[in-house]
Structures are given as C-alpha cells and as structure tokens.
Design an enzyme around this catalytic site. Structure first.
Site, PDB file in Angstrom:
ATOM      1  CB  CYS A   1      -1.421   0.030   1.132  1.00 42.95           C
ATOM      2  SG  CYS A   1      -0.214  -0.078   2.842  1.00 42.95           S
TER       3      CYS A   1
ATOM      4  CG  HIS B   1      -5.046   0.323   3.520  1.00 42.79           C
ATOM      5  ND1 HIS B   1      -4.326  -0.727   3.177  1.00 42.79           N
ATOM      6  CD2 HIS B   1      -6.138   0.959   2.632  1.00 42.79           C
ATOM      7  CE1 HIS B   1      -4.672  -0.860   1.766  1.00 42.79           C
ATOM      8  NE2 HIS B   1      -5.536   0.083   1.797  1.00 42.79           N
TER       9      HIS B   1
ATOM     10  CG  HIS C   1      -6.938   0.445  -1.820  1.00 42.64           C
ATOM     11  ND1 HIS C   1      -7.120  -0.393  -0.459  1.00 42.64           N
ATOM     12  CD2 HIS C   1      -7.724   0.131  -2.648  1.00 42.64           C
ATOM     13  CE1 HIS C   1      -7.718  -0.898  -0.548  1.00 42.64           C
ATOM     14  NE2 HIS C   1      -8.376  -0.879  -2.203  1.00 42.64           N
TER      15      HIS C   1
END
Length: 346
Positions: A259, A308, A320
């Site tokens: 991420c 995240h 993402h």
C-alpha cells in the site's frame, strides 16, 4: 488340622469408587462414539479468518518497511561517516608530515627544537596545554599543532558516532528479520486455510476477487471531481497506470506494490519524495478529517494504527494496493475493512 479363613471382602467405599469410575468410563466411551466429527469451517468462515490474517500481515509489513527504511538510512550515514573519517585521517597524516618536515629542517640546520622533539614522541594535546612549550614554537608550528588537535578530536567523534550507528544497524537488521518472519508466518497460515477449501470453494473465492478487481480494467464511477491539481494530479495519474499490478509485501514498484509502496512511488513520479511507510506518510502534510474535504490525489489513511494508505480517487473511491492476493484497484472507502482516519494533502 489347618484352619480356613474367609477371604476379606472389599469395603463398601472401595466398591462405590470402582463402580463410579466404571460408569464414567462407559459414559465417556458412549459420548465419544456418538460425538459428531468436528465440522470443517465454511468458505465464509475461512475467508473471514484469511482476511484477518492478511490484515495482520499488512500491519507487520508496514513495520518491516519501517525497519528496512531505517536500515537504508543508517547504511548511508555510516558510509558517509567512514568516508569523512578516511578524508580526515588523510588530512591528519599530511599535517603530521608537515610537522615532521619542520623537525627535519631544524635538525639539519643545527638541532631539533625540544618542543618538536617532544611532540614527535607524544600527543600534541599535552603541548598546547603548556604555555612554556608554546613560547618555544613559531606561529606556524602552533597553528599546525592546533589543526592536528582539532582534527584528532573530530576524528574521534566521527568514529564514536559511526560505532553507535553500526550498533543501531545490527539491531535494525535483527528487527527486520523478525518482522519478515512474522509476515511470512501470517501469509503461510492464510495459505494453509485456503488450501483446506474444496476446488469449488476456491473457485468461488477467486470469482469474488475477480469481481472486486474488475475496476483494474473497467472504468469506475469517480464522479465529476476534478479537484486534483499540480503534483497531486500527476501522482494520481501515475498511480492509475499501475491498475492491475499485483500486491507484494515490501514492494515499491513498478511491477508490484504494497500500500505505501504504491503511494510513495506515485508521488515520486510527480517529483515529490515522501516517506516509505504509511505511518510516516501520515505526518507530511495538511490533515483533512472530513471525507467531503478530500481532493483527488490526497493520501487517505485507515485503521487506528494507520497501517493502510491509498490515494483518494473521487466519489468516495480510493486507488490502492489492498493486500496479498489482490491487485492495485479502485475500491469504495466503505469496504476497506477499517475506519477512515483522515486524509493528508501533500
């Protein structure tokens, strides 16, 4: 004539204990015989447990990334210190050679100055602390000795700093190895669970993932938000070129990402250097706590520990790299699996 004695009968208490034990054994045997075999977890239960393991793996991945980033910084700092020490030692040697040349010239001209003779056999620090010695030296010699003294102290400080950073580097490498093993263990456990599914269940899960990742090849409704400008727009445009690229923990592109690897890569393409980890990225710009205030290209963070991060894409969507087993894709902020914490405008 021998007498015959009757055999001793067991006591009532003992008979009761034996009878109870026998009854319990029979009951346990009956329960074991009648017990249903442990049920295999359903596909949905496996998916839930696997998703949780993937989330834990991503948490460990960000810690792994942080340790890796620290290791790289320490290695650069140590290299720079070692180069500086080498240059400093060369300068020190040249200064000492200069003092030696002075001594040689004095010796040839009729004798060696006592102060230089003393200097050449010991540490110049001791001379600079003695006024009587300084009185016997020329201004050029005093200046050279002061330079030597300063250089020696500088080198000692740099060597001590390098030694400390080498210790930090060793500890960081240990931490890096521990986090790597933690990530691998989580992924291995998840794979073991997936392997317990039937072929049909595996196919059903794969179909679900395929539907979730369709946006890597199909247009999603991002609304009419054209708020991205400048470098944020350039970073978002770069990230869009990576749609469909697989998630791999610790990867920074361009053929695979995690991420924070995706977000740091995207901004690098726009000429902006941002930190490697999601936690560090959360501290680099202006925070936006309302989703209505987000603009395309803003960094968006999820979960209480900020493990995240993605790029805001407009219309409640983010772009993402979700987790292991997925690809870079668009996804609704409502389906991330953890709470939206805030956005950051770089």
């Amino acid at each position: 004539m021998a007498s015959h004695r009757r055999a001793k009968q067991p006591g009532r208490a003992r008979v009761t204990v034996l009878t109870s034990a026998a009854a319990a054994a029979v009951a346990l045997s009956a329960q074991a015989a009648n017990a249903a075999p442990s049920e295999k977890p359903s596909k949905n239960e496996v998916k839930s447990r696997v998703d949780k393991l993937y989330e834990e793996a991503e948490q460990a991945t960000e810690k792994f990334n942080g340790a890796k980033e620290k290791q790289e910084k320490l290695q650069k700092q140590i290299s720079a210190l070692q180069d500086s020490v080498a240059r400093g030692q060369k300068d020190l040697n040249e200064l000492r050679d200069g003092i030696g040349s002075m001594a040689t010239a004095q010796y040839r001209s009729g004798g060696l100055d006592p102060s230089l003779q003393l200097f050449l056999s010991s540490d110049p620090d001791s001379y600079l602390d003695k006024a009587s010695t300084l009185d016997q030296l020329s201004s050029q010699q005093v200046e050279t000795l002061k330079k030597i003294q300063a250089k020696q102290r500088e080198l000692a400080q740099e060597r001590a700093e390098a030694t400390g950073k080498l210790r930090d580097l060793a500890a960081t490498r240990t931490e890096l190895g521990r986090k790597k093993k933690e990530v691998q263990a989580k992924l291995a456990e998840a794979q073991k669970l997936l392997n317990s599914l039937t072929a049909a269940e595996k196919a059903a899960l794969a179909a679900e993932q395929d539907r979730a990742s369709r946006s890597s090849s199909e247009r999603v409704d991002l609304g009419n938000d054209t708020s991205a400008t400048g470098r944020a727009a350039a970073a978002f445009a770069a990230a869009k070129t990576r749609l469909g690229t697989p998630y791999v923990y610790g990867a920074t592109g361009p053929s695979s990402f995690d991420c924070s690897g995706l977000t740091s890569w995207a901004y690098a393409q726009a000429g902006v250097s941002i930190p490697r980890t999601s936690e560090s990225q959360s501290a680099i710009g202006t925070r936006i706590y309302s989703t209505s205030g987000l603009q395309v290209g803003d960094l968006v963070f999820f979960f209480n520990d900020l493990h995240h991060v993605g790029l805001y894409a407009g219309n409640g969507q983010i772009l993402h790299a979700p987790r292991t087993g997925t690809v870079v894709r668009y996804e609704s902020m409502s389906t991330i699996g953890g709470p939206f914490m805030f956005g950051v405008r770089v």
